[in-house]
Design an enzyme around this catalytic site. Structure first.
Site, mmCIF file in Angstrom:
data_model
loop_
_atom_site.group_PDB
_atom_site.id
_atom_site.type_symbol
_atom_site.label_atom_id
_atom_site.label_comp_id
_atom_site.label_asym_id
_atom_site.label_seq_id
_atom_site.Cartn_x
_atom_site.Cartn_y
_atom_site.Cartn_z
ATOM 1 C CG ASP A 283 -1.890 -1.102 1.279
ATOM 2 O OD1 ASP A 283 -2.220 -1.634 0.206
ATOM 3 O OD2 ASP A 283 -2.349 -1.455 2.382
ATOM 4 C CE1 TYR B 84 3.855 -6.882 3.626
ATOM 5 C CE2 TYR B 84 3.381 -9.237 3.598
ATOM 6 C CZ TYR B 84 3.404 -8.015 2.957
ATOM 7 O OH TYR B 84 2.980 -7.904 1.655
#
Length: 246
Positions: free
Chosen positions: A53, A111
């Site tokens: 994003d 992540y």
């Protein structure tokens, strides 16, 4: 045609995310494709392991592209790092098998999300961590993390509206490391839905601060309603660390 694999590091704060957009040059994919086109004289489309994003960072994004260029991989590496913006770095260039696909062949992703947990904000970590001043209970957060581990339908922990694709994912591990006021949450799984980590993270923080009961995690899994989960935390605390392949 040769198939070239890139391992990429980037600071996402100036960009509108990974995916190329037609009306702006401020995407990671767009910047890299522009330099590759200059280098090869071809129209190049790179395939990323997934989309990050706007504002999200990466230490180990992976992408591949096809080219007829005879450039050696070492020269490609030098050319890309010479002409790309300084906040996008190519860490490795490899020639791989023709069938290799950065997205479809990925087996797991790692992540990290960083929290600055102090009443006083930080000048140095402000672009790479989410300032969360409320007191957090480590035991409650660890307990919440354990409920996410395993194979579940994560639709309620995503920003997806309707999709025909499966929303079942498997989380292998979630670990928490604390160094002073900086807390690092590391997520390893076979894949992640749109905003999934950021919503999970918001839910864990609300449980850790006592604003939410831990039972709501199983409730969201059961009812698959996004509004029953926690807030979507900001993107700037999120890093794509690694993409693994067989």
């Amino acid at each position: 045609m040769r198939n070239i694999k890139l391992t990429i590091e980037y600071d996402g704060k100036r960009y509108l995310g990974w995916q190329r957009l037609g009306d702006t040059e401020k995407t990671i994919q767009g910047k890299i494709e522009t330099i590759l086109a200059q280098m090869t004289g071809e129209k190049i489309e790179i395939i990323g392991s997934g989309r990050t994003d706007a504002g999200t960072h990466a230490r180990g994004q992976v992408a591949n592209f096809k080219t007829a260029s005879t450039f050696e991989t070492e020269k490609m590496l030098d050319f890309l790092n010479r002409y790309l913006p300084r906040d996008i770095v190519i860490k490795q260039v490899e020639e791989v098998a023709e069938r290799f696909h950065a997205r479809y062949h990925a087996t797991s992703k790692t992540y990290s999300y960083y929290i600055w947990n102090d009443v006083i904000p930080t000048a140095f970590h402000r672009a790479y961590s989410f300032h969360y001043p409320k007191r957090l209970d480590s035991e409650k957060m660890n307990e919440a993390c354990q409920l996410f581990i395993g194979k579940h339908d994560f639709l309620g922990f995503s920003s997806l509206k309707k999709t025909k694709k499966s929303t079942v994912r498997t989380i292998e591990t979630i670990s928490i490391q604390k160094e002073g006021s900086l807390i690092r949450f590391t997520y390893v799984g076979d894949g992640f839905l749109y905003n999934m980590i950021r919503i999970m993270m918001g839910t864990i923080l609300e449980i850790g601060s006592g604003e939410r009961e831990i039972a709501t995690i199983n409730q969201v899994f059961k009812e698959k309603i996004r509004t029953q989960a926690g807030e979507t935390v900001p993107a700037h605390g999120l890093f794509l660390d690694e993409v693994s392949y067989k």
